[in-house]
Write a protein that holds these residues in place. Structure first.
Motif, PDB file in Angstrom:
ATOM      1  N   SER A 142       1.256   5.598  -0.279  1.00 40.16           N
ATOM      2  CA  SER A 142       0.579   6.863  -0.022  1.00 40.16           C
ATOM      3  C   SER A 142       0.594   7.727  -1.278  1.00 40.16           C
ATOM      4  O   SER A 142       1.273   7.414  -2.265  1.00 40.16           O
ATOM      5  CB  SER A 142       1.283   7.606   1.115  1.00 40.16           C
ATOM      6  OG  SER A 142       2.593   7.990   0.710  1.00 40.16           O
ATOM      7  N   MET A 190     -10.399   6.703  -1.574  1.00 38.94           N
ATOM      8  CA  MET A 190      -9.256   6.209  -0.817  1.00 38.94           C
ATOM      9  C   MET A 190      -8.184   5.593  -1.708  1.00 38.94           C
ATOM     10  O   MET A 190      -7.009   5.597  -1.372  1.00 38.94           O
ATOM     11  CB  MET A 190      -9.720   5.178   0.215  1.00 38.94           C
ATOM     12  CG  MET A 190     -10.580   5.775   1.314  1.00 38.94           C
ATOM     13  SD  MET A 190     -10.995   4.569   2.598  1.00 38.94           S
ATOM     14  CE  MET A 190     -12.296   3.656   1.787  1.00 38.94           C
ATOM     15  N   VAL A 191      -8.574   5.045  -2.859  1.00 41.53           N
ATOM     16  CA  VAL A 191      -7.633   4.371  -3.764  1.00 41.53           C
ATOM     17  C   VAL A 191      -7.709   5.031  -5.133  1.00 41.53           C
ATOM     18  O   VAL A 191      -8.800   5.198  -5.681  1.00 41.53           O
ATOM     19  CB  VAL A 191      -7.964   2.868  -3.888  1.00 41.53           C
ATOM     20  CG1 VAL A 191      -7.044   2.201  -4.902  1.00 41.53           C
ATOM     21  CG2 VAL A 191      -7.842   2.191  -2.530  1.00 41.53           C
ATOM     22  N   ILE A 213       0.857  -1.181   0.000  1.00 42.25           N
ATOM     23  CA  ILE A 213       0.000   0.000   0.000  1.00 42.25           C
ATOM     24  C   ILE A 213       0.898   1.238   0.000  1.00 42.25           C
ATOM     25  O   ILE A 213       1.780   1.358   0.866  1.00 42.25           O
ATOM     26  CB  ILE A 213      -0.928   0.046   1.229  1.00 42.25           C
ATOM     27  CG1 ILE A 213      -1.601  -1.311   1.449  1.00 42.25           C
ATOM     28  CG2 ILE A 213      -1.992   1.115   1.060  1.00 42.25           C
ATOM     29  CD1 ILE A 213      -1.120  -2.044   2.656  1.00 42.25           C
ATOM     30  N   VAL A 247      -9.470   0.590   3.682  1.00 47.92           N
ATOM     31  CA  VAL A 247      -9.174   0.315   2.272  1.00 47.92           C
ATOM     32  C   VAL A 247      -9.422  -1.155   1.965  1.00 47.92           C
ATOM     33  O   VAL A 247     -10.058  -1.499   0.957  1.00 47.92           O
ATOM     34  CB  VAL A 247      -7.708   0.702   1.935  1.00 47.92           C
ATOM     35  CG1 VAL A 247      -7.311   0.150   0.567  1.00 47.92           C
ATOM     36  CG2 VAL A 247      -7.551   2.217   1.944  1.00 47.92           C
ATOM     37  N   ARG A 249      -5.885   1.821   6.425  1.00 45.28           N
ATOM     38  CA  ARG A 249      -5.568   0.617   5.655  1.00 45.28           C
ATOM     39  C   ARG A 249      -6.625  -0.464   5.839  1.00 45.28           C
ATOM     40  O   ARG A 249      -6.959  -1.184   4.895  1.00 45.28           O
ATOM     41  CB  ARG A 249      -4.178   0.107   6.052  1.00 45.28           C
ATOM     42  CG  ARG A 249      -3.060   0.922   5.429  1.00 45.28           C
ATOM     43  CD  ARG A 249      -1.762   0.822   6.175  1.00 45.28           C
ATOM     44  NE  ARG A 249      -1.436  -0.528   6.579  1.00 45.28           N
ATOM     45  CZ  ARG A 249      -0.435  -0.822   7.401  1.00 45.28           C
ATOM     46  NH1 ARG A 249       0.314   0.144   7.899  1.00 45.28           N
ATOM     47  NH2 ARG A 249      -0.181  -2.061   7.734  1.00 45.28           N
ATOM     48  N   THR A 272      -2.879   4.860  -2.777  1.00 47.86           N
ATOM     49  CA  THR A 272      -3.974   5.482  -2.033  1.00 47.86           C
ATOM     50  C   THR A 272      -3.847   7.006  -2.039  1.00 47.86           C
ATOM     51  O   THR A 272      -2.872   7.577  -2.532  1.00 47.86           O
ATOM     52  CB  THR A 272      -3.993   4.988  -0.580  1.00 47.86           C
ATOM     53  OG1 THR A 272      -2.862   5.537   0.122  1.00 47.86           O
ATOM     54  CG2 THR A 272      -3.955   3.474  -0.518  1.00 47.86           C
TER      55      THR A 272
END
Length: 802
Positions: free
Chosen positions: A92, A619-620, A90, A320, A317, A344
């Motif tokens: 940022s 968020m993504v 993941i 997500v 997270r 993300t």
């Protein structure tokens, strides 16, 4: 049908077997005839060749699973496209790795990223003839047999064979067929499959590719799969920068990942490491002086066991992962093993500022809460009486209680004894983070229930991108995310009341009177009256503008607007602006008496700042598969939820919270926010009995919201002086924005609200003059937004109450 298919397969198999048997009998007769006529030395050669041919024929039968006798083997498709569990990463918005999702913590590397040091260490230790054999080391097999006859059992598996074990798991994921039930035969069949698959791998891959696959699949213990994860876990280094002594330690533990684990068994690990170093010297990879010098070094670990909960933004997270469940299901993707790269919207700088702000403010809130209640238990009802069996009822929901209840059925005394028996455990502590203590299960519940909680989220209104997300004060202690939990929003819900009022033609400069008001309702099917009150219980009788009423959060005027606009229309507008939760169609909803989440509330406030355009929180932004191919990209979709003029007027209303006399957001002036040429607005909210305290702050390019309260609604401050939104929730936004605006790399969040983009038909620039300041007024509370004992009065018992 299945039965008939089975009969056909058996019949076909028997037919093939008879043909093979016939060929074998004929060939065997010819072979015996030639064998009798040959000299002795030719007979020996013939015997050896016959054995080899028969063994090859046996391997062929194993590979094709002849008559289902040997079980299925890895096919060419599996070998050409090997599957392995790879951690999804993941990232940022500012390109930082913030965590992983995995079952096996594995991150692949390329051959060029692996130092020759560890490659040579592996080959010299595990398979010195790696570059000479074709997957099976015949010389090694004969040497192992020879050693076994002398009572020195050792393995003869090549690196390629070990790769087969790691990647295809022929000993656990593939059956050994009918013959596998015969004692001793099962091991022979499994070993045969390893040989066959190893030879196939050698046919399709180069030696470099085999080494790369091996290093990416091998288990180094401590949930470290693959060389990259192992280097980081044990030494906080990379495969490119690894040293000889580190390489020897890692390769040494492959013999037994627990026995030679440098953290669990350091003495064993040191001895094994030195054996590997001696082996490197014997193969002339290092000199004797190098070897002697390296053996004197202690094992210097930088051990860091990585889990799914390492890294930052843990609540985000988890959110997500939850948001991707349906997408993964629809696309046949495993989030925890398919090696995705998930990009993300979270910004690590803003996330750090948010976590710091929450921690700073909640320490103050907790200290005030502890001093406020002292030794009195805070779980009390509306009449300030302690709720009976509150802790006992919570204990009954724990796993400890359920285990004890199963162990001691019909024996409550034993259950109670063990629930009250002290034991060692770790609990949350602001000063230490986590502290060791000795508590019983009951005491630990009492301890944890005395904490106040917090949720904070910041969203860009134009894009819907979530930039910071703090779900609570400590993820290890409380997994329940307060950004997503649903509580009464109090006066923050007035945003929707006034928005619908403006949709109906009202303007900020229209006037209403702060006065007693009652609303005919039905309660339990009987006629009753709902009588709302201001937080201080006073009706001033003042005539004021809607802008002033909104800024001061006057409940009676909000209810008047709600009655004029219509509750169904207000609910419709709230949903249009981004509220997803079903809302109760009652008059009390005008004062925030229906639960919603912080995330949807902040997103709805963003709708106002975004000129009335609504979109879901993002968020993504994109997802790549393990090969770097983009398999998901967010598509921006938004629609007009409010007329532009309504959105503009509501922005002016939010700004009035700082500029109107007694505005509930005026505490923001106490923060270092106003030297960055940035405009602010906001709205506070406090629910009944101060159970939920809220603040949503708005700027042109960022909206942030905070909730503060107890884990349960019965746990709260007893006074608005301590429990209202301006005192508990607003400071989190203030501290957060101080850091954001001071960071030059985040300068895009410094902005002024623009002039209207179109003609505004209604007046909005009215402003209430400030009254003369009297000494006694300095301590006046400004947060008059609590839903104070909203009363439903039955007409049969009481006509009115003022």
């Amino acid at each position: 049908m299945k039965y008939m298919d089975t009969r056909k397969r058996v019949s076909c198999g028997l037919s093939v077997f008879r043909k093979i048997k016939g060929l074998f009998v004929t060939g065997w007769k010819r072979y015996k005839s030639l064998y009798r006529k040959s000299p002795w030395y030719k007979k020996i050669v013939q015997i050896i060749l016959t054995f080899i041919l028969l063994f090859i024929f046996y391997l062929f039968l194993v590979d094709i699973n002849f008559l289902w006798l040997f079980g299925k083997s890895p096919g060419l498709a599996s070998i050409n496209h090997p599957q392995q569990n790879i951690a999804s990463e993941i990232y940022s918005a500012d390109s930082k790795l913030i965590g992983k999702y995995f079952r096996e913590n594995r991150t692949p590397v390329k051959y060029e990223e692996i130092s020759p040091i560890i490659i040579n260490t592996l080959i010299s230790t595990e398979d010195e003839r790696f570059y000479k054999h074709f997957g099976v080391d015949i010389q090694g097999v004969f040497a192992a047999v020879k050693d076994m006859t002398h009572g020195k059992a050792r393995g003869a598996s090549t690196i390629t064979q070990q790769l087969v074990k790691n990647m295809f798991k022929v000993r656990s994921q593939y059956s050994t067929g009918l013959l596998g039930y015969i004692p001793g035969v099962k091991l022979l069949i499994m070993k045969s499959k390893e040989w066959i698959t190893a030879i196939k791998i050698e046919m399709f891959y180069t030696k470099q590719e085999i080494l790369t696959m091996y290093f990416n699949t091998v288990d180094f213990g401590s949930n470290a799969y693959g060389i990259k994860t192992a280097c980081k876990t044990y030494f906080n280094t990379t495969p490119k920068d690894i040293t000889y002594e580190q390489a020897a330690t890692l390769i040494g533990l492959l013999k037994a990942t627990t026995t030679y684990n440098p953290r669990v068994n350091p003495k064993n690990s040191l001895k094994r490491r030195n054996v590997v170093l001696d082996n490197l010297q014997a193969h002339k990879i290092i000199t004797k002086s190098q070897c002697d010098s390296l053996k004197q070094l202690p094992i210097r670990l930088h051990y860091n066991l990585e889990s799914n909960y390492n890294g930052s933004a843990l609540y985000f997270r988890e959110a997500v992962a939850e948001s991707l469940k349906e997408w993964c299901k629809d696309n046949d993707i495993d989030l925890y093993s398919d090696g995705l790269k998930i990009y993300t919207t979270i910004d690590t700088r803003m996330q750090a500022y948010a976590e710091e702000a929450v921690n700073k403010q909640m320490r103050i809130v907790q200290r005030n809460f502890d001093n406020h209640w002292g030794k009195i238990n805070p779980w009390q009802d509306r009449n300030h009486r302690e709720i009976p069996d509150f802790i006992e009822n919570l204990a009954r929901k724990t796993s400890a209680y359920k285990i004890l209840e199963e162990k001691f059925p019909n024996d409550p005394d034993s259950v109670a004894f063990y629930l009250n028996k002290p034991h060692k455990l770790k609990v949350f502590d602001y000063r230490l983070g986590r502290k060791d203590t000795t508590f019983s299960t009951m005491d630990s519940i009492r301890y944890m229930e005395r904490f106040m909680h917090c949720g904070f989220v910041a969203i860009e209104p134009q894009t819907g991108e979530v930039k910071a997300w703090v779900g609570d004060i400590d993820f290890d202690s409380w997994k329940y995310d307060k950004v997503l939990s649903k509580r009464q929003p109090g006066s923050t819900f007035k945003l929707f009341v006034y928005s619908e009022g403006f949709n109906k033609g009202l303007s900020p400069c229209d006037e209403r009177i702060d006065q007693y008001i009652e609303w005919d309702v039905l309660e339990d099917g009987k006629p009753a009256k709902w009588i709302p009150h201001n937080a201080n219980g006073i009706y001033t009788g003042d005539t004021m503008t809607l802008k002033a009423a909104f800024a001061r959060s006057i409940n009676t005027i909000a209810v008047q607007i709600a009655r004029e606009a219509g509750i169904p229309n207000i609910i419709k507008t709230a949903h249009a602006m981004g509220i997803k939760t079903p809302l109760n169609e009652t008059p009390a909803i005008s004062l925030g008496a229906s639960d919603i989440s912080l995330l949807e509330l902040v997103n709805a406030y963003g709708t106002v700042i975004n000129d009335g355009m609504v979109h879901d929180p993002v968020m993504v932004t994109r997802i790549e598969d393990k090969n770097g191919k983009i398999i998901y990209r967010h598509k921006q979709e938004q629609k007009q939820a409010l007329p532009y003029e309504t959105a503009f007027l509501m922005t002016q209303m939010l700004m009035a919270g700082l500029t109107e006399p007694m505005g509930t957001s005026q505490a923001l002036w106490g923060y270092d926010l106003f030297r960055y040429n940035t405009d602010f607005g906001g709205k506070t909210g406090t629910s009944s009995n101060h159970s939920d305290a809220w603040f949503v702050g708005v700027t042109p390019n960022l909206v942030g919201g905070c909730w503060v309260g107890g884990e349960h609604r019965s746990i709260h401050f007893r006074t608005g002086a301590l429990g209202q939104g301006s005192r508990t929730a607003l400071p989190v936004f203030g501290y957060f924005m101080e850091k954001v605006l001071a960071d030059d790399s985040l300068s895009k969040y410094r902005a002024r609200f623009p002039n209207p983009k179109q003609t505004i038909s209604r007046s909005y620039q009215c402003r209430t003059p400030y009254p003369p300041i009297e000494p006694d007024s300095m301590d006046m509370e400004t947060d008059s937004i609590a839903v104070s004992t909203d009363r439903y009065i039955n007409k049969d018992s009481l006509v009115s109450e003022k």
